[in-house]
Design a protein around this motif. Structure first.
Motif, PDB file in Angstrom:
ATOM      1  N   THR A  66    -107.348  42.489 -30.183  1.00  0.00           N
ATOM      2  CA  THR A  66    -106.374  41.577 -29.669  1.00  0.00           C
ATOM      3  C   THR A  66    -105.079  42.127 -29.490  1.00  0.00           C
ATOM      4  N   GLN A 101    -108.373  35.925 -24.550  1.00  0.00           N
ATOM      5  CA  GLN A 101    -109.526  35.580 -25.426  1.00  0.00           C
ATOM      6  C   GLN A 101    -109.752  33.887 -25.466  1.00  0.00           C
ATOM      7  N   ASP A 132    -109.687  40.328 -22.653  1.00  0.00           N
ATOM      8  CA  ASP A 132    -110.269  40.002 -24.152  1.00  0.00           C
ATOM      9  C   ASP A 132    -111.258  39.289 -24.446  1.00  0.00           C
TER      10      ASP A 132
HETATM   11 MG    MG Z   1    -109.342  39.240 -30.748  1.00  0.00          MG
END
Ligand code: MG
Ligand code: ADP
Length: 261
Positions: free
Chosen positions: A72, A117, A191
């Motif tokens: 990330t 994400q 992500d």
């Molecule tokens: Mg991550």
């Protein structure tokens, strides 16, 4: 062509008067020795160290690594959402490292598309409005139609007017992908975009992302799932913030529909 002297040999060989592509085309995304350190309670954490990476337009790259390996962090740096503490990043020939706030804001709207994400949908906007926002931010025309089309592609036509809290996690994640796809920007960063999805829906999303690369975008998908990485042209593996391998997936690229996870 005034002012342009071509070597005679090139002219004789029938080369175009102005070469369309330079002999060494610049990669769309270039990271040189990039590091990101965090200081937390007096303790220094190296989330990324010595990361050098180049990605071309049209490439479908998976960044693979276990939780905490820096995936990330890497995507945030490329997306202009975080700043490297060392090294240099440039995208489309433009320096991202050290760029002004205004330059970075324009970069995020017009150059990159991001699937977060944790989705990061606007809670006060419907699914349709969230996706339309992506198209609007990127300066596109006909945003309502674009948003409807992108939602149809991710199978959410019947959820268009729902607010995020009225959607399941997987549905929210698909809205997040649709919002990124609505921008048409040259760099697509996703992500863990299938983290909340069942297998069949995950296949749909991966195929949509792959199609973006075929259309000429640079697509970087982050995952901790080695099976998903098999769908990529190229797998960049992270461990403890460092790239430990970079190449074609073991056994070659697999058809998305033939994966199992
Ligand atoms: Mg991550
Ligand atoms: P991944 O996405 O691969 O799970 P991350 O990039 O989120 O990994 O995190 C990489 C490392 O950096 C982890 O050890 C994480 O705890 C640490 N880290 C991430 N963000 C921060 C932060 N804001 N402050 C301190 N440490 C952080």
């Amino acid at each position: 062509m005034p002012g342009l002297a071509l070597p005679e040999a090139a002219v004789r060989a029938g080369e175009p008067a102005l070469a369309e592509a330079p002999a060494n085309p610049q990669p769309l995304i270039a990271l040189a020795d990039v590091g990101r350190r965090y200081r937390l309670d007096g303790l220094e954490v190296a989330a990324l160290s010595g990361v050098s990476l180049q990605v071309n337009a049209g490439e479908f790259v998976v960044v693979l690594g276990p939780s905490g390996s820096g995936k990330t962090t890497l995507l945030n740096l490329i997306g202009g959402l975080d700043a490297a503490t060392s090294g240099h990043i440039s995208v489309a020939g433009q320096a991202i490292t050290g760029a002004s706030r205004g330059t970075l804001a324009a970069y995020r709207r017009r150059t990159t598309s991001f699937v977060f994400q944790t989705f990061n949908l606007f809670p006060g906007l419907t699914a349709l409005e969230n996706v339309e926002f992506g198209a609007e931010a990127a300066g596109r025309q006909g945003t309502a139609e674009i948003a409807r089309d992108r939602l149809a592609e991710v199978g959410l036509t019947d959820r268009m007017n729902h607010f995020p809290h009225q959607l399941s996690g997987g549905e929210q994640q698909r809205v997040a992908s649709a919002r990124a796809l609505a921008t048409n920007n040259p760099v697509l960063l996703a992500d863990e975009p299938t983290g909340e999805l069942d297998f069949a829906t995950g296949v749909t999303i991966l195929e949509l992302l792959r199609a973006q690369a075929v259309a000429g975008r640079a697509v970087i998908v982050v995952t901790h799932n080695r099976e998903i990485a098999r769908a990529a042209d190229r797998v960049v593996e992270l461990s403890s913030g460092r790239i430990v391998s970079d190449g074609a997936p073991a056994g070659g690229r697999a058809d998305v529909a033939k994966l199992h996870w």
